[in-house]
Design a protein around this motif. Structure first.
Motif, PDB file in Angstrom:
ATOM      1  N   VAL A 104       0.869  -1.177   0.000  1.00  0.00           N
ATOM      2  CA  VAL A 104       0.000   0.000   0.000  1.00  0.00           C
ATOM      3  C   VAL A 104       0.905   1.225   0.000  1.00  0.00           C
ATOM      4  CG1 VAL A 104      -1.812   1.275   1.209  1.00  0.00           C
ATOM      5  CG2 VAL A 104      -1.770  -1.239   1.312  1.00  0.00           C
ATOM      6  N   MET A 105       0.822   2.022  -1.056  1.00  0.00           N
ATOM      7  CA  MET A 105       1.608   3.252  -1.145  1.00  0.00           C
ATOM      8  C   MET A 105       0.890   4.352  -0.371  1.00  0.00           C
ATOM      9  SD  MET A 105       4.378   4.365  -2.452  1.00  0.00           S
ATOM     10  CE  MET A 105       5.087   5.974  -2.182  1.00  0.00           C
ATOM     11  N   VAL A 106       1.564   4.913   0.596  1.00  0.00           N
ATOM     12  CA  VAL A 106       1.003   6.039   1.347  1.00  0.00           C
ATOM     13  C   VAL A 106       1.815   7.269   0.971  1.00  0.00           C
ATOM     14  CG1 VAL A 106       0.467   6.965   3.638  1.00  0.00           C
ATOM     15  CG2 VAL A 106       0.280   4.499   3.221  1.00  0.00           C
ATOM     16  N   ASP A 107       1.183   8.229   0.302  1.00  0.00           N
ATOM     17  CA  ASP A 107       1.957   9.381  -0.185  1.00  0.00           C
ATOM     18  C   ASP A 107       1.064  10.615  -0.316  1.00  0.00           C
ATOM     19  OD1 ASP A 107       0.488   8.537  -2.356  1.00  0.00           O
ATOM     20  OD2 ASP A 107       2.104   8.682  -3.811  1.00  0.00           O
ATOM     21  N   GLY A 108       1.498  11.580  -1.086  1.00  0.00           N
ATOM     22  CA  GLY A 108       0.771  12.831  -1.205  1.00  0.00           C
ATOM     23  C   GLY A 108       1.295  13.857  -0.217  1.00  0.00           C
ATOM     24  N   GLU A 109       0.403  14.660   0.328  1.00  0.00           N
ATOM     25  CA  GLU A 109       0.801  15.761   1.214  1.00  0.00           C
ATOM     26  C   GLU A 109       1.188  15.243   2.597  1.00  0.00           C
ATOM     27  OE1 GLU A 109       1.121  18.652  -0.023  1.00  0.00           O
ATOM     28  OE2 GLU A 109      -0.164  18.670  -1.804  1.00  0.00           O
ATOM     29  N   CYS A 110       2.353  14.627   2.676  1.00  0.00           N
ATOM     30  CA  CYS A 110       2.798  14.118   3.977  1.00  0.00           C
ATOM     31  C   CYS A 110       4.324  14.143   4.028  1.00  0.00           C
ATOM     32  CB  CYS A 110       2.275  12.705   4.224  1.00  0.00           C
ATOM     33  SG  CYS A 110       2.851  11.482   3.038  1.00  0.00           S
ATOM     34  N   ALA A 111       4.856  14.159   5.262  1.00  0.00           N
ATOM     35  CA  ALA A 111       6.314  14.245   5.427  1.00  0.00           C
ATOM     36  C   ALA A 111       6.978  12.901   5.195  1.00  0.00           C
ATOM     37  CB  ALA A 111       6.630  14.756   6.840  1.00  0.00           C
ATOM     38  N   LYS A 112       6.259  11.807   5.505  1.00  0.00           N
ATOM     39  CA  LYS A 112       6.893  10.497   5.416  1.00  0.00           C
ATOM     40  C   LYS A 112       6.129   9.540   4.506  1.00  0.00           C
ATOM     41  CE  LYS A 112       9.523  10.527   9.633  1.00  0.00           C
ATOM     42  NZ  LYS A 112       9.585  10.124  11.049  1.00  0.00           N
ATOM     43  N   PRO A 113       6.198   9.783   3.199  1.00  0.00           N
ATOM     44  CA  PRO A 113       5.553   8.833   2.297  1.00  0.00           C
ATOM     45  C   PRO A 113       6.267   7.480   2.399  1.00  0.00           C
ATOM     46  CG  PRO A 113       6.913  10.378   1.055  1.00  0.00           C
ATOM     47  CD  PRO A 113       6.928  10.845   2.484  1.00  0.00           C
ATOM     48  N   LYS A 114       5.523   6.408   2.202  1.00  0.00           N
ATOM     49  CA  LYS A 114       6.136   5.088   2.350  1.00  0.00           C
ATOM     50  C   LYS A 114       5.303   4.045   1.632  1.00  0.00           C
ATOM     51  CE  LYS A 114       7.200   1.509   5.689  1.00  0.00           C
ATOM     52  NZ  LYS A 114       7.418   1.047   7.031  1.00  0.00           N
ATOM     53  N   ARG A 115       6.000   3.069   1.056  1.00  0.00           N
ATOM     54  CA  ARG A 115       5.301   1.906   0.509  1.00  0.00           C
ATOM     55  C   ARG A 115       5.290   0.828   1.588  1.00  0.00           C
ATOM     56  NH1 ARG A 115       3.628   0.213  -4.409  1.00  0.00           N
ATOM     57  NH2 ARG A 115       4.644   1.918  -5.529  1.00  0.00           N
ATOM     58  N   ARG A 156      -1.044   8.878  11.196  1.00  0.00           N
ATOM     59  CA  ARG A 156      -0.063   9.577  12.044  1.00  0.00           C
ATOM     60  C   ARG A 156       1.364   9.274  11.613  1.00  0.00           C
ATOM     61  NH1 ARG A 156      -2.873   8.044  16.689  1.00  0.00           N
ATOM     62  NH2 ARG A 156      -4.316   9.698  17.267  1.00  0.00           N
ATOM     63  N   ARG A 157       1.609   8.014  11.269  1.00  0.00           N
ATOM     64  CA  ARG A 157       2.978   7.614  10.910  1.00  0.00           C
ATOM     65  C   ARG A 157       3.434   8.274   9.606  1.00  0.00           C
ATOM     66  NH1 ARG A 157       0.986   3.798  14.195  1.00  0.00           N
ATOM     67  NH2 ARG A 157       2.389   2.507  15.437  1.00  0.00           N
ATOM     68  N   ALA A 158       2.483   8.691   8.782  1.00  0.00           N
ATOM     69  CA  ALA A 158       2.853   9.357   7.526  1.00  0.00           C
ATOM     70  C   ALA A 158       3.116  10.853   7.733  1.00  0.00           C
ATOM     71  CB  ALA A 158       1.739   9.166   6.498  1.00  0.00           C
ATOM     72  N   GLU A 159       2.734  11.370   8.861  1.00  0.00           N
ATOM     73  CA  GLU A 159       2.909  12.794   9.193  1.00  0.00           C
ATOM     74  C   GLU A 159       2.352  13.714   8.107  1.00  0.00           C
ATOM     75  OE1 GLU A 159       6.959  13.521  10.443  1.00  0.00           O
ATOM     76  OE2 GLU A 159       6.919  11.809  11.805  1.00  0.00           O
ATOM     77  N   PRO A 160       1.047  13.702   7.926  1.00  0.00           N
ATOM     78  CA  PRO A 160       0.453  14.586   6.912  1.00  0.00           C
ATOM     79  C   PRO A 160       0.763  16.053   7.199  1.00  0.00           C
ATOM     80  CG  PRO A 160      -1.247  13.496   8.268  1.00  0.00           C
ATOM     81  CD  PRO A 160       0.045  12.867   8.611  1.00  0.00           C
ATOM     82  N   THR A 161       0.954  16.817   6.135  1.00  0.00           N
ATOM     83  CA  THR A 161       1.281  18.234   6.287  1.00  0.00           C
ATOM     84  C   THR A 161      -0.013  19.033   6.463  1.00  0.00           C
ATOM     85  OG1 THR A 161       1.090  18.711   3.937  1.00  0.00           O
ATOM     86  CG2 THR A 161       3.241  17.904   4.718  1.00  0.00           C
ATOM     87  N   SER A 162       0.137  20.347   6.642  1.00  0.00           N
ATOM     88  CA  SER A 162      -1.045  21.197   6.838  1.00  0.00           C
ATOM     89  C   SER A 162      -1.881  21.274   5.551  1.00  0.00           C
ATOM     90  CB  SER A 162      -0.622  22.595   7.272  1.00  0.00           C
ATOM     91  OG  SER A 162       0.214  23.145   6.267  1.00  0.00           O
ATOM     92  N   LYS A 163      -1.277  20.890   4.424  1.00  0.00           N
ATOM     93  CA  LYS A 163      -2.014  20.884   3.158  1.00  0.00           C
ATOM     94  C   LYS A 163      -2.917  19.658   3.015  1.00  0.00           C
ATOM     95  CE  LYS A 163       0.789  23.440  -0.172  1.00  0.00           C
ATOM     96  NZ  LYS A 163       1.643  23.215  -1.356  1.00  0.00           N
ATOM     97  N   ALA A 164      -2.719  18.675   3.863  1.00  0.00           N
ATOM     98  CA  ALA A 164      -3.479  17.427   3.752  1.00  0.00           C
ATOM     99  C   ALA A 164      -4.881  17.641   4.311  1.00  0.00           C
ATOM    100  CB  ALA A 164      -2.760  16.302   4.487  1.00  0.00           C
ATOM    101  N   LYS A 165      -5.805  18.047   3.425  1.00  0.00           N
ATOM    102  CA  LYS A 165      -7.188  18.299   3.864  1.00  0.00           C
ATOM    103  C   LYS A 165      -8.048  17.046   3.696  1.00  0.00           C
ATOM    104  CE  LYS A 165      -7.063  23.052   4.078  1.00  0.00           C
ATOM    105  NZ  LYS A 165      -5.625  23.258   3.840  1.00  0.00           N
ATOM    106  N   TYR A 166      -7.633  16.192   2.774  1.00  0.00           N
ATOM    107  CA  TYR A 166      -8.426  14.990   2.454  1.00  0.00           C
ATOM    108  C   TYR A 166      -7.516  13.770   2.340  1.00  0.00           C
ATOM    109  CZ  TYR A 166     -12.027  18.355   1.097  1.00  0.00           C
ATOM    110  OH  TYR A 166     -12.950  19.361   1.104  1.00  0.00           O
ATOM    111  N   VAL A 167      -8.143  12.611   2.461  1.00  0.00           N
ATOM    112  CA  VAL A 167      -7.422  11.355   2.237  1.00  0.00           C
ATOM    113  C   VAL A 167      -8.146  10.592   1.134  1.00  0.00           C
ATOM    114  CG1 VAL A 167      -6.400   9.331   3.319  1.00  0.00           C
ATOM    115  CG2 VAL A 167      -7.025  11.303   4.725  1.00  0.00           C
ATOM    116  N   GLU A 168      -7.362  10.164   0.146  1.00  0.00           N
ATOM    117  CA  GLU A 168      -7.944   9.433  -0.980  1.00  0.00           C
ATOM    118  C   GLU A 168      -7.520   7.962  -0.886  1.00  0.00           C
ATOM    119  OE1 GLU A 168      -7.732  10.908  -5.386  1.00  0.00           O
ATOM    120  OE2 GLU A 168      -6.085   9.499  -5.078  1.00  0.00           O
TER     121      GLU A 168
END
Lengths: 315, 223
Positions: A104-115, A156-168
């Protein structure tokens, strides 16, 4: 029509609780006499299904005490258009889905994207049992003992940034594993989304099992979300990507028929589907219809998320 | 046309027609029987009421298509005896439509008339389906030979053209209720469009006298 016990696969045997309630159902519709005759034909039920890997999952205070829908119904009556539009299609055709290896790729507006590897996700947090009501937009409902943990643990582990308004949430899009993708009934891949505060809500879970077992393929294996206060289609299945976005995600059903399926799609008896009423629902296994509750009965926990919003407009 | 040159399948004996009627009757009863057996054995799946509703609706439309196929088949294959099974087919369509309606009122809504009225207002496809059943009712009531005589062939034929409306309402009902996958209702749409379309063609042809005109002069025009 009588079959010997050796002809009957364990999977065909009715779970005990369903078998017992079937009489109530038949009595209700005035066929008690026939039911008494039929009982002689059905063998006693016994335990079934694969290993209970989450048998020790801790109980949750969020669980309902309502009786759970039988395992057989939960796993044979599904909407999962990637395997066809019939309710029995997913159970019949999801065998082609390969759930290992899976990432599962976790990415986008976050500090710690990770597969993430699926086995890392399963061990990410203590798996709980969450017995939730599940209300389908079509007007039926179930009670399902899910196994999972708060979605917020992963977010939480992905550390979304302040721009992260939504999760897809994006579902697998591989037509060799999912024959339904060859039809154009929806735009693929299936995309769902939540506002970030909805996704962080303790009721929203990342789900890896049900009834103590690993999630069956037809129920969205190996990992899905469960958002119990929204109509079922909001809970994306077989997720391969979780992306933080600034813009509201364009979700599959909303793209398909925007006037019928809004982004929020909170269970709401006061806001009808344009073609049918949402005031009542049929709990599977029950004969009569019961009233549908605002936010599917989770208003106490989630209504504050929508304070001040016109729920008729943001349906 | 000389009856002696017609092959047997085009002009069966009275006994043969009786046998064919029994066979068709049994075939038409089977779907209802199957539902009964599945209910008895608790094999209708997780949502038995939905299963029964879908099945009875599907068979009502299917038998309606068969009923409407009689006239074109008669004309194309010159099998005029088919007319003698049409009444039974029409009545079986009414039978399945009635079962479908009873399933909704009894099993689905459990005679909750307030709920039903709210449903009919909120869900226009139910209104359309109910209209189809209403339009079918006088056809079932006037299906006896005595009623044909009483009404006179002309008036009876005019009344029974309502079946075209039933077909249109039936397909709209199905198209309107599905969530997204229109495949099945579109198949019915195609079949009914074809069956009604050929009637328009026949009607245009029959209006024009001459060599391209009606093949049959002695057989009364049937809808």
């Amino acid at each position: 029509m009588l079959r010997r016990s050796s002809d009957i696969a364990p999977s065909e045997i009715t779970p005990r609780d369903l078998f017992e309630r079937r009489r109530e159902f038949l009595r209700d519709i005035g066929l008690a006499g026939i039911a008494a005759g039929a009982s002689a034909l059905v063998l006693p039920a016994f335990a079934q299904g694969p290993a209970k890997v989450f048998a020790n999952a801790k109980k949750s205070a969020f669980s309902t005490t309502e009786p759970a829908t039988p395992y057989k119904d939960v796993t044979t009556y599904n909407n999962f258009y990637e395997f066809g539009t019939g309710k029995e299609d997913p159970a019949e055709r999801a065998g082609t889905l390969k759930t290992r290896p899976w990432t599962v790729m976790v990415d986008g507006e976050c500090a710690k994207p990770k597969r993430w590897d699926i086995d890392e996700i399963v061990r990410l947090a203590a798996v709980e049992e969450r017995i939730y009501r599940m209300r389908c937009v079509e007007g039926w409902s179930m009670v399902i003992p899910w196994n999972g943990f708060p979605l917020s643990e992963l977010i939480r582990r992905a550390e979304p940034t302040s721009k992260a308004k939504y999760v897809e949430f994006v579902t697998l899009n591989d037509d060799r594993q999912m024959p339904g993708l060859r039809s154009g009934v929806l735009e693929w891949p299936y995309v769902e989304g939540l506002r970030i505060d909805e996704a962080m809500h303790p009721l929203a879970i990342l789900c890896v099992g049900l009834y103590g077992e690993l999630l069956p393929n037809q129920n969205g294996a190996p990992v899905r979300v469960v958002v119990p206060w929204k109509y079922g289609f909001k809970s994306a299945k077989s997720i391969v990507r979780i992306r933080f976005t600034e813009q509201e995600p364009r979700t599959a059903w909303n793209k398909a028929i925007p006037r019928e399926y809004g982004f929020y799609s909170n269970v709401n008896p006061a806001v009808d589907h344009p073609r049918w009423s949402q005031a009542r629902e049929r709990r599977l296994g029950e004969f009569g219809k019961r009233p549908t509750l605002p936010f599917n009965g989770y208003a106490e926990q989630v209504a504050s998320l929508y304070a001040g919003m016109d729920l008729k407009r943001y349906f | 046309m000389n009856a002696n040159v017609l092959p047997r399948w085009r002009q069966p004996s009275a006994t043969q027609i009786r046998v064919v009627k029994v066979v068709i009757f049994v075939l038409c009863v089977l779907p209802a029987l199957r539902l009964g057996v599945l209910m008895w054995r608790n094999e209708l799946g997780a949502n038995p009421i939905e299963h029964i509703t879908r099945a009875t609706g599907w068979w009502a439309l299917t038998v309606l298509a068969l009923t409407l196929a009689v006239t074109p088949l008669r004309r194309v294959l010159s099998v005029h005896w088919l007319l003698r099974v049409r009444r039974m087919l029409g009545l079986f369509c009414f039978f399945y439509a009635s079962l479908h309606f009873v399933t909704y009122v009894w099993l689905d809504q459990f005679f909750d008339w307030q709920g039903i009225i709210a449903d009919v207002i909120k869900r226009p496809f139910i209104t359309v389906g109910f209209s189809a059943l209403l339009a079918m009712t006088p056809l079932a009531l006037t299906s006896t030979s005595a009623m044909v005589r009483r009404l006179g062939a002309k008036r009876w034929l005019a009344l029974h053209r309502l079946v075209y409306l039933v077909a249109i309402l039936g397909v709209v009902h199905f198209l309107w209720l599905v969530k997204k996958d229109l495949t099945e209702p579109l198949v019915f749409f195609g079949v009914f469009a074809l069956l009604l379309g050929v009637r328009v063609v026949y009607w245009l042809k029959d209006r024009r006298p001459g060599p391209a005109g009606p093949l049959r002069t002695s057989v009364p025009k049937m809808p």
